[in-house]
Design an enzyme around this catalytic site. Structure first.
Site, mmCIF file in Angstrom:
data_model
loop_
_atom_site.group_PDB
_atom_site.id
_atom_site.type_symbol
_atom_site.label_atom_id
_atom_site.label_comp_id
_atom_site.label_asym_id
_atom_site.label_seq_id
_atom_site.Cartn_x
_atom_site.Cartn_y
_atom_site.Cartn_z
ATOM 1 N N GLY A 268 69.832 4.342 54.036
ATOM 2 C CA GLY A 268 69.793 5.699 53.498
ATOM 3 C C GLY A 268 69.171 6.622 54.529
ATOM 4 O O GLY A 268 68.981 6.246 55.683
ATOM 5 N N VAL A 269 68.865 7.841 54.127
ATOM 6 C CA VAL A 269 68.290 8.787 55.073
ATOM 7 C C VAL A 269 66.818 8.996 54.735
ATOM 8 O O VAL A 269 66.393 8.741 53.623
ATOM 9 C CB VAL A 269 69.068 10.130 55.054
ATOM 10 C CG1 VAL A 269 70.470 9.922 55.590
ATOM 11 C CG2 VAL A 269 69.115 10.726 53.663
ATOM 12 N N GLY A 270 66.030 9.451 55.704
ATOM 13 C CA GLY A 270 64.640 9.802 55.418
ATOM 14 C C GLY A 270 63.629 9.003 56.220
ATOM 15 O O GLY A 270 63.974 8.171 57.066
ATOM 16 N N ASN A 271 62.386 9.295 55.910
ATOM 17 C CA ASN A 271 61.237 8.784 56.634
ATOM 18 C C ASN A 271 61.149 7.256 56.673
ATOM 19 O O ASN A 271 60.927 6.652 57.719
ATOM 20 C CB ASN A 271 60.006 9.350 55.894
ATOM 21 C CG ASN A 271 58.888 9.669 56.838
ATOM 22 O OD1 ASN A 271 58.234 8.748 57.289
ATOM 23 N ND2 ASN A 271 58.704 10.929 57.164
ATOM 24 N N GLU A 293 76.596 5.141 56.020
ATOM 25 C CA GLU A 293 77.189 6.458 55.732
ATOM 26 C C GLU A 293 76.890 7.480 56.814
ATOM 27 O O GLU A 293 77.710 8.305 57.162
ATOM 28 C CB GLU A 293 76.616 7.007 54.424
ATOM 29 C CG GLU A 293 76.951 6.192 53.229
ATOM 30 C CD GLU A 293 76.108 6.619 52.063
ATOM 31 O OE1 GLU A 293 76.680 7.141 51.104
ATOM 32 O OE2 GLU A 293 74.875 6.454 52.112
ATOM 33 N N ILE A 363 63.258 6.609 43.346
ATOM 34 C CA ILE A 363 62.209 7.396 42.688
ATOM 35 C C ILE A 363 61.253 6.425 41.991
ATOM 36 O O ILE A 363 60.050 6.507 42.166
ATOM 37 C CB ILE A 363 62.838 8.358 41.643
ATOM 38 C CG1 ILE A 363 63.806 9.346 42.301
ATOM 39 C CG2 ILE A 363 61.769 9.024 40.788
ATOM 40 C CD1 ILE A 363 63.243 10.666 42.690
ATOM 41 N N GLY A 387 75.486 7.359 48.116
ATOM 42 C CA GLY A 387 76.206 6.115 48.357
ATOM 43 C C GLY A 387 75.409 4.885 47.984
ATOM 44 O O GLY A 387 75.873 3.756 48.166
ATOM 45 N N LYS A 407 53.139 11.975 44.316
ATOM 46 C CA LYS A 407 52.306 13.128 43.938
ATOM 47 C C LYS A 407 50.813 12.775 43.946
ATOM 48 O O LYS A 407 50.121 12.824 42.923
ATOM 49 C CB LYS A 407 52.718 13.680 42.565
ATOM 50 C CG LYS A 407 54.203 14.047 42.443
ATOM 51 C CD LYS A 407 54.576 15.217 43.313
ATOM 52 C CE LYS A 407 56.093 15.451 43.323
ATOM 53 N NZ LYS A 407 56.576 16.151 44.514
HETATM 54 O O1 0RQ Z 1 59.014 15.254 46.455
HETATM 55 O O2 0RQ Z 1 59.842 16.749 48.182
HETATM 56 O O3 0RQ Z 1 58.474 17.623 46.287
HETATM 57 O O4 0RQ Z 1 57.423 16.201 48.058
HETATM 58 O O5 0RQ Z 1 60.733 12.844 45.677
HETATM 59 O O6 0RQ Z 1 60.386 11.541 48.099
HETATM 60 O O7 0RQ Z 1 58.850 9.895 49.139
HETATM 61 O O8 0RQ Z 1 59.691 11.875 50.498
HETATM 62 O O9 0RQ Z 1 61.144 9.918 49.867
HETATM 63 O O10 0RQ Z 1 62.804 11.450 51.071
HETATM 64 O O11 0RQ Z 1 63.070 8.928 50.909
HETATM 65 O O12 0RQ Z 1 63.430 10.398 48.928
HETATM 66 C C1 0RQ Z 1 64.872 8.590 46.056
HETATM 67 C C2 0RQ Z 1 64.711 11.031 46.446
HETATM 68 C C3 0RQ Z 1 63.511 9.415 47.943
HETATM 69 C C4 0RQ Z 1 65.995 9.570 48.080
HETATM 70 C C5 0RQ Z 1 64.773 9.660 47.092
HETATM 71 C C6 0RQ Z 1 59.455 12.826 45.039
HETATM 72 C C7 0RQ Z 1 58.470 12.949 46.186
HETATM 73 C C8 0RQ Z 1 59.160 13.986 47.057
HETATM 74 C C9 0RQ Z 1 61.142 12.722 48.056
HETATM 75 P P1 0RQ Z 1 58.655 16.564 47.305
HETATM 76 P P2 0RQ Z 1 59.939 10.846 49.462
HETATM 77 P P3 0RQ Z 1 62.646 10.200 50.301
HETATM 78 C C10 0RQ Z 1 72.196 7.490 51.565
HETATM 79 C C11 0RQ Z 1 71.906 6.879 50.204
HETATM 80 C C12 0RQ Z 1 69.311 8.649 46.385
HETATM 81 C C13 0RQ Z 1 70.479 8.806 47.314
HETATM 82 C C14 0RQ Z 1 70.641 7.684 48.277
HETATM 83 C C15 0RQ Z 1 67.328 9.762 47.376
HETATM 84 C C16 0RQ Z 1 60.628 13.586 46.900
HETATM 85 O O13 0RQ Z 1 65.969 8.333 48.716
HETATM 86 O O14 0RQ Z 1 67.748 10.881 47.105
HETATM 87 O O15 0RQ Z 1 69.962 6.672 48.238
HETATM 88 N N1 0RQ Z 1 68.047 8.624 47.069
HETATM 89 N N2 0RQ Z 1 71.575 7.842 49.191
HETATM 90 O O16 0RQ Z 1 57.216 13.368 45.740
HETATM 91 C C17 0RQ Z 1 58.327 12.007 40.870
HETATM 92 C C18 0RQ Z 1 58.517 9.742 41.400
HETATM 93 C C19 0RQ Z 1 58.859 10.118 42.728
HETATM 94 C C20 0RQ Z 1 58.934 11.481 43.022
HETATM 95 C C21 0RQ Z 1 59.443 10.330 44.810
HETATM 96 N N3 0RQ Z 1 58.430 8.460 41.027
HETATM 97 N N4 0RQ Z 1 58.278 10.723 40.509
HETATM 98 N N5 0RQ Z 1 58.676 12.429 42.105
HETATM 99 N N6 0RQ Z 1 59.283 11.562 44.319
HETATM 100 N N7 0RQ Z 1 59.175 9.419 43.845
HETATM 101 C C22 0RQ Z 1 72.443 8.986 51.712
HETATM 102 C C23 0RQ Z 1 73.641 9.514 50.967
HETATM 103 O O17 0RQ Z 1 74.124 8.971 50.091
HETATM 104 C C24 0RQ Z 1 74.208 10.789 51.370
#
Ligand code: 0RQ
Length: 503
Positions: A268-271, A293, A363, A387, A407
């Site tokens: 996936g994307v991100g940190n 992807e 999440i 994806g 949070k």
């Molecule tokens: O919120 O932006 O307000 O600070 O979610 O969380 O920890 O920075 O992690 O950027 O990896 O995102 C699942 C959203 C994780 C992502 C998800 C809040 C947290 C923060 C982002 P802020 P992090 P990430 C390839 C595959 C689905 C799509 C996918 C995602 C924000 O990985 O969208 O996998 N996945 N695609 O504070 C409340 C919780 C939380 C929460 C995190 N339990 N409750 N808020 N956050 N956990 C790409 C494509 O398909 C295109």
């Protein structure tokens, strides 16, 4: 621009973005290019937003239905959301303004598996596609389109749309020509045939998109960058999560369940993903492959160093510095990167055949391994499933990763019951947090729950989870997947009411 628009008839259709946007009418279904901030149209959506704002100022109703590959950028989702111009959006978004509108209930959003979008369009599930707005790198002499930095659903949009608007973006490197592989062998049931792809780098299609020139109603010239954020080094938590996952992969190699070259990686994307990719680079792996992807900076770096031998994706989402690196060594990368339509990059048949290792963010996850990737407190959409489901269900190994809390510790990512389920317990094999790993393979629900509490939960929440699980095992109506139904979602309710899941 003549070197970019080499078809005489299409050259004659050049016009301004404003004139092209004037061809889009209220209520239309508009299918646009774009996948993870790459290859989206840069000027027609902005001109359309301006047109919509003027119509609203006159008291007229003007909204359109917008379909894309995946997420786009402020110039598309951002401007149209701010103009209140979207009636329906699918299949994925990650724009803060659009997210706010969706969560305010102002528009319809359909969050769906990215591999499903093209076929559902062909099946007619979304009705007619009125206009396609597609960014391309160039138009060849015979009217073929050189895709830009993402392919996404563009093949389907060009075939299904009644009319086509092309944005030819000079900013996109001409050197992209030859990197794409557009497969034209997909058919509809009951006439489908196996997709002839056996290795991540197999080329099974054509380097261009086909397009009927008579459907093209406008060609707009642009010179604007994809909006990709510069690479940020992973934080400490992400590095800890990555370290646990890398230990696990090394363990699987030692056990003989994975070969030293692993299996095609999807990330996936991100940190966290960046940290995993960096960790693979440091751990001495060579000749890995990726069937994924999105190719981001981290993957480009692994290709450069020979850690990854080849990468297949649908989107090439690079920071400005990585684009310079790509252009400086374009012949090297063209040998090693294939960009496909998303129905192929995410195809369940191929993910299963290749045996991908799927690594995605989440999440929250519940004690039994049901993963929520999309909704905060079960009701507020974050981005979408993207994806992750295409890969997780069909992967050789499906891994979900997250910090154990969110949070500032007010939320536990391990909860009694997931408030929304995107990936069921049947699709989830390994959970990783900074606390450790829960390998759920071969375990029954109750065994999984204990592993999750011991291996992944944050110490602040471990006693609460253990208490819930213990009482559920004694008092649950059924004892196979024990739950206290009146209490299972009380953690989320407490968060909604008090801002914290803590008691
Ligand atoms: O919120 O932006 O307000 O600070 O979610 O969380 O920890 O920075 O992690 O950027 O990896 O995102 C699942 C959203 C994780 C992502 C998800 C809040 C947290 C923060 C982002 P802020 P992090 P990430 C390839 C595959 C689905 C799509 C996918 C995602 C924000 O990985 O969208 O996998 N996945 N695609 O504070 C409340 C919780 C939380 C929460 C995190 N339990 N409750 N808020 N956050 N956990 C790409 C494509 O398909 C295109």
């Amino acid at each position: 621009m003549n070197d970019r628009i080499r078809h005489a008839g299409l050259r004659d259709k050049r016009m301004s973005a404003e004139n092209a946007a004037a061809l889009i009418q209220p209520g239309m279904t508009v299918a646009m290019s774009g996948f993870t901030g790459a290859g989206y149209p840069k000027s027609v959506p902005q001109a359309l937003a301006t047109r919509i704002e003027s119509a609203h100022a006159r008291g007229e109703d003007f909204r359109v239905k917008v379909m894309t590959g995946a997420s786009t950028a402020p110039e598309l989702d951002g401007v149209l959301a701010r103009a209140q111009g979207i009636e329906l959006r699918l299949p994925y978004q990650s724009d803060p303004h659009l997210r706010e509108r969706i969560n305010a209930g102002d528009l319809h959003y359909i969050d769906m598996h990215l591999s499903h979008v093209a076929q559902h369009t062909w099946f007619g599930f979304f009705g007619a596609v009125d206009v396609a707005v597609i960014e391309v790198t160039a138009i060849t002499e015979d009217g073929h389109l050189v895709p830009s930095s993402s392919v996404g659903n563009n093949k389907t949009w060009l075939e299904q749309a009644d009319r086509v608007i092309l944005e030819v973006n000079r900013w996109q490197p001409a050197a992209l020509e030859g990197m794409h592989d557009v497969y034209y062998g997909t058919a509809l049931p009951p006439n489908r045939k196996p997709i002839p792809l056996l290795h991540p780098d197999d080329r099974i299609g054509e380097p261009w998109l086909r397009c009927d020139p008579s459907k093209v109603i406008a060609v707009v010239e642009t010179d604007a960058p994809d909006r990709n954020s510069p690479f940020t080094p992973p934080d400490a938590t992400s590095r800890e999560i990555a370290a646990h996952l890398l230990d696990f992969l090394a363990h699987e190699v030692r056990r003989g369940r994975l070969q030293p070259q692993l299996l095609p990686l999807q990330s996936g994307v991100g940190n966290i993903t960046n940290a995993v990719l960096m960790g693979l680079g440091e751990a001495g792996y060579r000749d890995l492959t990726a069937f994924t992807e999105v190719i981001q900076d981290g993957m480009l770096d692994l290709l450069k160093r020979g850690v990854v031998r080849v990468a297949s994706a649908t989107s090439f989402s690079l920071s400005p510095a990585a684009i310079d690196e790509f252009l400086d060594h374009v012949d090297y990368y063209r040998e090693r990167i294939v960009l496909r339509t998303q129905e192929i990059s995410n195809h369940p048949e191929l993910v299963r055949r290749l045996g991908c290792i799927a690594m995605n963010g989440m999440i929250e996850v519940d004690l039994y391994g049901n993963v929520n990737s999309t909704h905060v407190a079960g009701t507020k959409i974050m981005n979408g499933i993207g994806g992750s489901g295409d890969f997780a269900r069909n992967a050789y190994l499906s891994v979900f990763m997250s910090p154990s809390t969110a949070k500032n510790g007010a939320i536990s990512s391990i909860v009694p019951m997931a408030s929304h389920v995107d990936h069921t317990e049947h699709d989830v094999m390994v959970i990783v947090t900074e606390r450790g790993i829960a390998d759920l393979r071969g375990l029954s629900p109750k065994q999984r729950a204990q592993r999750m509490i011991d291996g992944c939960a944050h110490p602040d929440y471990q006693p609460m989870l253990q208490d819930y699980f213990g009482r559920a095992c004694r008092e649950s109506f059924g004892k196979h997947t024990p739950h206290l139904l009146g209490e299972a979602l009380s953690w989320h309710q407490r968060f909604v009411e008090t801002g914290s899941m803590r008691k």
